[in-house]
Structures are given as C-alpha cells and as structure tokens.
Scaffold this motif. Structure first.
Motif, PDB file in Angstrom:
ATOM      1  N   LEU A 162       0.841  -1.206   0.000  1.00 14.73           N
ATOM      2  CA  LEU A 162       0.000   0.000   0.000  1.00 14.73           C
ATOM      3  C   LEU A 162       0.873   1.251   0.000  1.00 14.73           C
ATOM      4  O   LEU A 162       0.634   2.201  -0.747  1.00 14.73           O
ATOM      5  N   ARG A 163       1.929   1.237   0.838  1.00 11.27           N
ATOM      6  CA  ARG A 163       2.849   2.387   0.899  1.00 11.27           C
ATOM      7  C   ARG A 163       3.434   2.673  -0.495  1.00 11.27           C
ATOM      8  O   ARG A 163       3.465   3.800  -0.966  1.00 11.27           O
ATOM      9  N   ALA A 164       3.895   1.584  -1.162  1.00 10.83           N
ATOM     10  CA  ALA A 164       4.522   1.738  -2.482  1.00 10.83           C
ATOM     11  C   ALA A 164       3.503   2.269  -3.498  1.00 10.83           C
ATOM     12  O   ALA A 164       3.827   3.145  -4.322  1.00 10.83           O
ATOM     13  N   THR A 165       2.274   1.793  -3.409  1.00 19.57           N
ATOM     14  CA  THR A 165       1.239   2.254  -4.349  1.00 19.57           C
ATOM     15  C   THR A 165       0.925   3.728  -4.105  1.00 19.57           C
ATOM     16  O   THR A 165       0.769   4.516  -5.053  1.00 19.57           O
ATOM     17  N   LEU A 166       0.866   4.126  -2.850  1.00 17.71           N
ATOM     18  CA  LEU A 166       0.601   5.535  -2.534  1.00 17.71           C
ATOM     19  C   LEU A 166       1.723   6.425  -3.058  1.00 17.71           C
ATOM     20  O   LEU A 166       1.485   7.530  -3.561  1.00 17.71           O
ATOM     21  N   ASP A 167       2.953   5.914  -2.957  1.00 17.48           N
ATOM     22  CA  ASP A 167       4.102   6.695  -3.440  1.00 17.48           C
ATOM     23  C   ASP A 167       4.027   6.954  -4.939  1.00 17.48           C
ATOM     24  O   ASP A 167       4.456   8.000  -5.421  1.00 17.48           O
ATOM     25  N   THR A 168       3.487   5.973  -5.665  1.00 16.27           N
ATOM     26  CA  THR A 168       3.436   6.138  -7.124  1.00 16.27           C
ATOM     27  C   THR A 168       2.155   6.828  -7.593  1.00 16.27           C
ATOM     28  O   THR A 168       2.008   7.130  -8.769  1.00 16.27           O
ATOM     29  N   THR A 169       1.216   7.052  -6.673  1.00 19.27           N
ATOM     30  CA  THR A 169      -0.044   7.735  -7.039  1.00 19.27           C
ATOM     31  C   THR A 169      -0.322   8.845  -6.018  1.00 19.27           C
ATOM     32  O   THR A 169      -1.284   8.765  -5.243  1.00 19.27           O
ATOM     33  N   PRO A 170       0.531   9.867  -6.008  1.00 18.94           N
ATOM     34  CA  PRO A 170       0.485  10.848  -4.916  1.00 18.94           C
ATOM     35  C   PRO A 170      -0.819  11.636  -4.814  1.00 18.94           C
ATOM     36  O   PRO A 170      -1.130  12.164  -3.746  1.00 18.94           O
ATOM     37  N   THR A 171      -1.589  11.721  -5.903  1.00 19.95           N
ATOM     38  CA  THR A 171      -2.816  12.533  -5.819  1.00 19.95           C
ATOM     39  C   THR A 171      -4.088  11.686  -5.796  1.00 19.95           C
ATOM     40  O   THR A 171      -5.192  12.230  -5.707  1.00 19.95           O
ATOM     41  N   ALA A 172      -3.937  10.366  -5.866  1.00 16.82           N
ATOM     42  CA  ALA A 172      -5.138   9.518  -5.930  1.00 16.82           C
ATOM     43  C   ALA A 172      -5.884   9.548  -4.605  1.00 16.82           C
ATOM     44  O   ALA A 172      -5.276   9.403  -3.540  1.00 16.82           O
TER      45      ALA A 172
END
Ligand SMILES: Cc1cc2nc3c(=O)[nH]c(=O)nc-3n(C[C@H](O)[C@H](O)[C@H](O)COP(=O)(O)OP(=O)(O)OC[C@H]3O[C@@H](n4cnc5c(N)ncnc54)[C@H](O)[C@@H]3O)c2cc1C
Length: 397
Positions: A128-138
């Motif tokens: 989840l952390r990695a996904t948030l890092d790659t989608t900063p505005t989602a």
C-alpha cells in the motif's frame, strides 16, 4: 533430557510464549516465522502512511535461548509430532504452540482480492505504501468502520490524502455513543468523509461500487476484519467454523494435548477472544504456562483474560480510548484528543517493552486476571484440582 517446544508464529502471542518458555533450562525453544524480523502489527497503518517502520530485530524482543527458523509451517503431523516447512524440511517437537495469527478477509466481495490493498500484514502495508508513493494525488477509499479502518483512514488523511471511509454500518461499533462522536469529530477535522450505511459491493482497479448505486473513484483499502489460516484444519486438528484452533479453557487442542494455541488463531472452548494484541500477549503467556504444566505433569490453569477497552488512533495527534469491563463490553468512560494519543502511544510502546522484558526475565510478566478467575483458581486449588499457583491480578495493557 530436554523437551523441545516448537512455536509457530512470531507475532505477539508466539514471541511472548517463546520468551516465557525459554526460562526453563530443561526446555529448548524454536520459533518458526516467515519473516526475519518482528512485525509490530498494531502499527501497520503507520507503515502504510510512512510514519513508522513497523519492524524490530529479533534480538530486541526475543530471548537469547530461542532459536529462530525463518520459514512457514505448511502441515502439522500430530501423529509423528513433526511440522513440515515450506522450505522442505521437517521439524520435530515434543510440544507445539500454535500462534499463526490472522490476516485480512475480503468478505467475498467481488474484486476485493484482486484490486483492494490492505494493512493487515507487513507485506500488504508495504505494498500500500509503495502504491501511494506512485499515485500521490489519488484519493483513497477505506472499507471498514472498525478500528483498523478508522486508524488507516485517519493516518492517511493526516498525510494530506483525500480519504473516504465506507463503514457498511455504524462507525466504531465497539464504542459508546459519546466516544463515537469524538471519533467522528476528529475524522471530520482531518477531512475524512465518513459514509456509515452503504456497503461495498464490488472493487475495481481504481474504483469502488456501493449498494446505494454510487461509485467512488480511488484506491481501495480493505479493512473489514480478520480471517485465520487454515493450517490447523488442513492438518486435521479440530477448529471452529472460521478455522481457529479449537481448544479447551487451558488453550490445549481438544484433539491433542501436545498442541496448545494462542492469539488470534485460537478459539478457547469455541469462543475466540476479540482479535487483538490486548488478548494475544496474555494468551501467549498462558499458552507457555500450559505447556510447562504439561511438561511437568501438572494440571494447567484455565484462561480468563481481562480486557481494558479499545484505543483507536486518529492520526499522530489524537486518539480515543474507550474503557471496558473485564468481559470486553464498553462502559461510559472514554479519553479522547491529545490525552488519548499519549495513552495510545504509551500503551503501544509498552507492548514491545513487555516482550523485551519477558525476553530478559522469562516468567516476569504478571497476567491480568478477573476477580472471578482468581476465585475459581483459589477454589480449584482448595479442592486440589489445580496445582499451579493462582494467577496474580494486574492492570496493564
Ligand atoms: C493496522 C492494525 C492495527 C491494530 N491495532 C491494534 C490495537 O491497537 N490494539 C490491539 O489490541 N490490536 C490491534 N490490532 C490487532 C492485532 O495486531 C492482532 O490481533 C495481533 O497481532 C494478534 O497477535 P498474534 O500473535 O495472534 O498474531 P500476529 O501478530 O498476526 O502474528 C502471527 C505471526 O505468525 C506468522 N505466521 C502465519 N502463518 C504462519 C505459518 N504457517 N508458519 C509460521 N508462522 C506463521 C505471521 O507471519 C505472524 O508473524 C491491529 C491490527 C492491525 C492490522
């Protein structure tokens, strides 16, 4: 001759059990866990938000006499007292502690297993952390109105994320109305949109469908509760309907007195305690005491855990602590705001410190015990049915 105790699972229950067992020179303890470090699971929402690492070296929390095997148990052969590991080896045992914990359930909602992220294991929180890092505005949609969902929603909102919390029922069902209002106020202050009634019906790659017809865009984080491993059931041990190891009141498997359970993965007399660190730590200690009673040929004491309440973190600056009776029902007392946050952080640190203390001084953890448990233990001792000393009362978390 020494006795070999194998502990499956290096979470709160397994580590406490292994440490307590390691105090006996005539007992060898091996702990099997898939990861090479201890995961502070109650901080996994923080791991997802990037506010905590969530890991500790074994040396910090585990006694020197405990041997660690980094692997995963795939089968328990109770007839031959051996455990098959995923790596291909077999480990023999004289006594086994079954403490394999729990993980997120997708509740059978279509698309949840494929598309939703979670915070229930270190791997899922890191993903989840990695996904948030790659989608900063989602935007993020958290599904689950219990403590894990609330803590995750608040922690992510505090980092500046747009967060919606889909409860599928009442927000924070455990707590009393006044505490619930405090939780709701804090979530509102953090900008979290709380949807109490609608239920999630389908998860898609970047959206969530609700039963009121709405579609919410964003990453879905699934936090609707915990399921347990089917290892016990697959190994032919009796379980409850959800797969928890079925034990008697001393945590001993109803099939085999060489197997003792602890933590989220166990259902004493068919009634699991709330899946919580609060229950897992004392259950781990009691599992160790039961194993030692079996080794010595004594009658083990029955479990009677005491609950203190539920403390829900609401970001780093606030939390709500809902107090409870010993039987885990909420009472009309809660602490919120900054005081709640200090309490939450203090208790969370104390859990790891408690494991470390037990590692240094096995047997030093004093178990909480309700008055009824003490009365029963004294009555049993008087009639000579329980030969181990009655547990001492202590109020801690
Ligand atoms: C984000 C979050 C916040 C939480 N906050 C709180 C809180 O504030 N208070 C509270 O009381 N509880 C909280 N909980 C719940 C709490 O973390 C769990 O109830 C607790 O970790 C259970 O402890 P356990 O030792 O039974 O299992 P776990 O901590 O899950 O440990 C089980 C271990 O066994 C390992 N394992 C699994 N299968 C195998 C196998 N086949 N072989 C070998 N090892 C195996 C796992 O990898 C794991 O290391 C929270 C949970 C989450 C996810």
């Amino acid at each position: 001759m020494s006795t070999h105790v194998l502990v499956l699972g290096g979470g709160y229950a397994g580590v406490m059990a292994a440490n307590r067992l390691s105090g006996r020179d005539d007992v060898e303890v091996t702990l099997v866990n898939p990861r090479p470090r201890f995961v502070e699971r109650v901080r996994l929402h923080q791991v997802a938000a990037g506010t905590h690492g969530g890991l500790h070296d074994w040396a910090e929390v585990l006694g020197e006499r405990v041997r660690v095997v980094v692997d995963e148990a795939t089968h328990v052969d109770t007839a031959h007292r051996r455990v098959r590991l995923a790596g291909g080896t077999d480990l023999p045992y004289d006594h086994l502690v079954y403490a394999v914990g729990s993980h997120a359930t997708d509740a059978g909602v279509p698309g949840a297993a494929e598309h939703a992220l979670a915070v229930s294991t270190f791997e899922s929180a890191t993903r989840l952390r990695a996904t948030l890092d790659t989608t900063p505005t989602a935007p993020v949609v958290v599904v689950g109105g219990g403590p894990t969902g609330i803590e995750t929603a608040a922690e992510l909102a505090e980092t500046g994320r747009a967060v919606t919390l889909v409860c599928g029922g009442v927000l924070a069902p455990y707590v009393r109305p006044s505490a619930r209002r405090a939780v709701a106020r804090r979530l509102a202050r953090l900008g979290v949109t709380v949807l109490e009634r609608p239920r999630a019906t389908e998860v898609r790659a970047r959206s969530l469908l609700l039963d009121d017809g709405r579609t919410l865009d964003g990453l879905t984080v699934w936090a609707t509760g915990f399921a347990v491993s089917d290892l016990a059931r697959r190994s032919g041990l009796a379980t409850d309907a959800t797969g928890r190891l079925l034990t008697d009141e001393t945590l001993t498997s109803v099939d085999d007195d060489r197997v003792v359970g602890a933590g989220d993965a166990v259902a004493p007399s068919g009634v699991p305690q709330r899946a919580s660190c609060q229950a897992a730590v004392p259950l781990g200690a009691r599992a160790a005491d039961t194993v030692l009673a079996h080794v010595d040929g004594r009658v083990a004491a029955p479990v009677d855990n005491v609950f203190f309440g539920q403390c829900i973190a609401l970001g780093r600056e606030a939390a709500t602590f809902q107090a409870s009776r010993a039987d885990d029902t909420a009472v009309a007392l809660h602490v919120s705001g900054r005081a709640g946050a200090l309490l939450k952080e203090g208790v969370t640190r104390q859990i790891v410190q408690g494991l470390a203390r037990e590692a240094r001084r096995p047997g030093s953890t004093r178990l909480p015990s309700s008055a009824s448990a003490r009365a029963r233990a004294l009555a049993a001792a008087a009639t000579d049915r329980v030969t181990s000393p009655p547990p001492q009362a202590r109020v801690d978390a």
